[in-house]
Design a protein around this motif. Structure first.
Motif, PDB file in Angstrom:
ATOM      1  N   THR A  32     -18.737  79.901  74.481  1.00  0.00           N
ATOM      2  CA  THR A  32     -17.952  78.671  74.441  1.00  0.00           C
ATOM      3  C   THR A  32     -17.193  78.512  73.127  1.00  0.00           C
ATOM      4  N   PRO A  33     -17.799  78.762  71.945  1.00  0.00           N
ATOM      5  CA  PRO A  33     -16.996  78.661  70.727  1.00  0.00           C
ATOM      6  C   PRO A  33     -15.836  79.663  70.680  1.00  0.00           C
ATOM      7  N   LEU A  34     -16.045  80.856  71.192  1.00  0.00           N
ATOM      8  CA  LEU A  34     -14.954  81.828  71.219  1.00  0.00           C
ATOM      9  C   LEU A  34     -13.862  81.406  72.191  1.00  0.00           C
ATOM     10  N   MET A  35     -14.274  80.768  73.297  1.00  0.00           N
ATOM     11  CA  MET A  35     -13.288  80.311  74.262  1.00  0.00           C
ATOM     12  C   MET A  35     -12.436  79.196  73.672  1.00  0.00           C
ATOM     13  N   SER A  36     -13.049  78.306  72.912  1.00  0.00           N
ATOM     14  CA  SER A  36     -12.252  77.241  72.313  1.00  0.00           C
ATOM     15  C   SER A  36     -11.304  77.804  71.266  1.00  0.00           C
ATOM     16  N   GLY A  37     -11.711  78.858  70.590  1.00  0.00           N
ATOM     17  CA  GLY A  37     -10.806  79.508  69.641  1.00  0.00           C
ATOM     18  C   GLY A  37      -9.674  80.236  70.323  1.00  0.00           C
ATOM     19  N   SER A  38      -9.910  80.731  71.511  1.00  0.00           N
ATOM     20  CA  SER A  38      -8.852  81.454  72.225  1.00  0.00           C
ATOM     21  C   SER A  38      -7.824  80.518  72.833  1.00  0.00           C
ATOM     22  N   ASN A  39      -8.056  79.208  72.782  1.00  0.00           N
ATOM     23  CA  ASN A  39      -7.039  78.276  73.269  1.00  0.00           C
ATOM     24  C   ASN A  39      -5.763  78.380  72.451  1.00  0.00           C
ATOM     25  N   ALA A  40      -5.878  78.721  71.171  1.00  0.00           N
ATOM     26  CA  ALA A  40      -4.682  78.912  70.352  1.00  0.00           C
ATOM     27  C   ALA A  40      -3.864  80.089  70.876  1.00  0.00           C
ATOM     28  N   ILE A  41      -4.538  81.150  71.298  1.00  0.00           N
ATOM     29  CA  ILE A  41      -3.835  82.307  71.845  1.00  0.00           C
ATOM     30  C   ILE A  41      -3.166  81.929  73.167  1.00  0.00           C
ATOM     31  N   SER A  42      -3.849  81.135  73.974  1.00  0.00           N
ATOM     32  CA  SER A  42      -3.243  80.693  75.230  1.00  0.00           C
ATOM     33  C   SER A  42      -2.052  79.790  74.959  1.00  0.00           C
ATOM     34  N   GLY A  43      -2.122  79.022  73.888  1.00  0.00           N
ATOM     35  CA  GLY A  43      -0.976  78.196  73.521  1.00  0.00           C
ATOM     36  C   GLY A  43       0.224  79.040  73.150  1.00  0.00           C
ATOM     37  N   ILE A  44      -0.015  80.159  72.472  1.00  0.00           N
ATOM     38  CA  ILE A  44       1.079  81.066  72.120  1.00  0.00           C
ATOM     39  C   ILE A  44       1.663  81.699  73.380  1.00  0.00           C
ATOM     40  N   VAL A  79      -5.775  73.657  79.147  1.00  0.00           N
ATOM     41  CA  VAL A  79      -6.410  72.370  79.469  1.00  0.00           C
ATOM     42  C   VAL A  79      -7.880  72.568  79.817  1.00  0.00           C
ATOM     43  N   GLY A  80      -8.184  73.567  80.615  1.00  0.00           N
ATOM     44  CA  GLY A  80      -9.579  73.838  80.964  1.00  0.00           C
ATOM     45  C   GLY A  80     -10.414  74.187  79.752  1.00  0.00           C
ATOM     46  N   GLY A  81      -9.851  74.967  78.841  1.00  0.00           N
ATOM     47  CA  GLY A  81     -10.573  75.330  77.625  1.00  0.00           C
ATOM     48  C   GLY A  81     -10.872  74.117  76.759  1.00  0.00           C
ATOM     49  N   PHE A  82      -9.905  73.228  76.633  1.00  0.00           N
ATOM     50  CA  PHE A  82     -10.143  72.030  75.838  1.00  0.00           C
ATOM     51  C   PHE A  82     -11.143  71.089  76.515  1.00  0.00           C
ATOM     52  N   LEU A  83     -11.118  71.015  77.833  1.00  0.00           N
ATOM     53  CA  LEU A  83     -12.099  70.171  78.532  1.00  0.00           C
ATOM     54  C   LEU A  83     -13.516  70.698  78.342  1.00  0.00           C
ATOM     55  N   VAL A  84     -13.680  72.010  78.435  1.00  0.00           N
ATOM     56  CA  VAL A  84     -15.002  72.598  78.234  1.00  0.00           C
ATOM     57  C   VAL A  84     -15.455  72.408  76.793  1.00  0.00           C
ATOM     58  N   THR A  85     -14.542  72.586  75.841  1.00  0.00           N
ATOM     59  CA  THR A  85     -14.891  72.387  74.437  1.00  0.00           C
ATOM     60  C   THR A  85     -15.287  70.940  74.175  1.00  0.00           C
ATOM     61  N   ASN A  86     -14.554  70.010  74.744  1.00  0.00           N
ATOM     62  CA  ASN A  86     -14.888  68.596  74.584  1.00  0.00           C
ATOM     63  C   ASN A  86     -16.255  68.288  75.170  1.00  0.00           C
ATOM     64  N   ARG A  87     -16.547  68.829  76.327  1.00  0.00           N
ATOM     65  CA  ARG A  87     -17.859  68.603  76.936  1.00  0.00           C
ATOM     66  C   ARG A  87     -18.969  69.214  76.086  1.00  0.00           C
ATOM     67  N   MET A  88     -18.716  70.398  75.519  1.00  0.00           N
ATOM     68  CA  MET A  88     -19.703  71.029  74.658  1.00  0.00           C
ATOM     69  C   MET A  88     -19.958  70.179  73.415  1.00  0.00           C
ATOM     70  N   LEU A  89     -18.910  69.644  72.813  1.00  0.00           N
ATOM     71  CA  LEU A  89     -19.078  68.810  71.629  1.00  0.00           C
ATOM     72  C   LEU A  89     -19.787  67.504  71.948  1.00  0.00           C
ATOM     73  N   GLN A  90     -19.593  66.964  73.141  1.00  0.00           N
ATOM     74  CA  GLN A  90     -20.298  65.747  73.545  1.00  0.00           C
ATOM     75  C   GLN A  90     -21.792  65.997  73.679  1.00  0.00           C
ATOM     76  N   MET A  91     -22.199  67.207  73.987  1.00  0.00           N
ATOM     77  CA  MET A  91     -23.612  67.519  74.103  1.00  0.00           C
ATOM     78  C   MET A  91     -24.312  67.408  72.748  1.00  0.00           C
TER      79      MET A  91
END
Length: 96
Positions: A32-44, A79-91
């Motif tokens: 999950t932390p790597l996936m949230s970091g890869s959101n920047a690559i998806s943004g590019i 969007v999916g990556g940010f939703l998962v990251t947000n849910r992880m941070l809420q935990m």
């Protein structure tokens, strides 16, 4: 022309194999932390897809169609990556 197509298909196949190998080797605690970091690559890639979709070249209908598909898929990924990251941070947040 054919040599370029063979090179591009070979590069795509190598990227798929490398991606599968890398993803299967990542431990579950780091996924999950790597996936949230890869959101920047998806943004590019989203910016690149927008440039391809809006190239404005009338003769390249396929470029516009593939650009639209790339925009949709990259947007879903971001969007999916940010939703998962947000849910992880809420935990990890304290409950009130």
């Amino acid at each position: 022309m054919m040599d370029m197509l063979i090179m591009q298909v070979s590069l795509f196949v190598l990227a798929v194999i490398l991606g599968i190998e890398l993803i299967t080797k990542v431990p579950a605690t780091l996924h999950t932390p790597l996936m949230s970091g890869s959101n920047a690559i998806s943004g590019i890639s989203l910016v690149g897809a927008l440039l391809a979709a809006g190239s404005g070249d009338i003769n390249s209908l396929w470029v516009s169609i593939l650009g639209m598909v790339a925009v949709a898929l990259a947007t879903i990924n971001v969007v999916g990556g940010f939703l998962v990251t947000n849910r992880m941070l809420q935990m990890f947040s304290r409950r009130r």
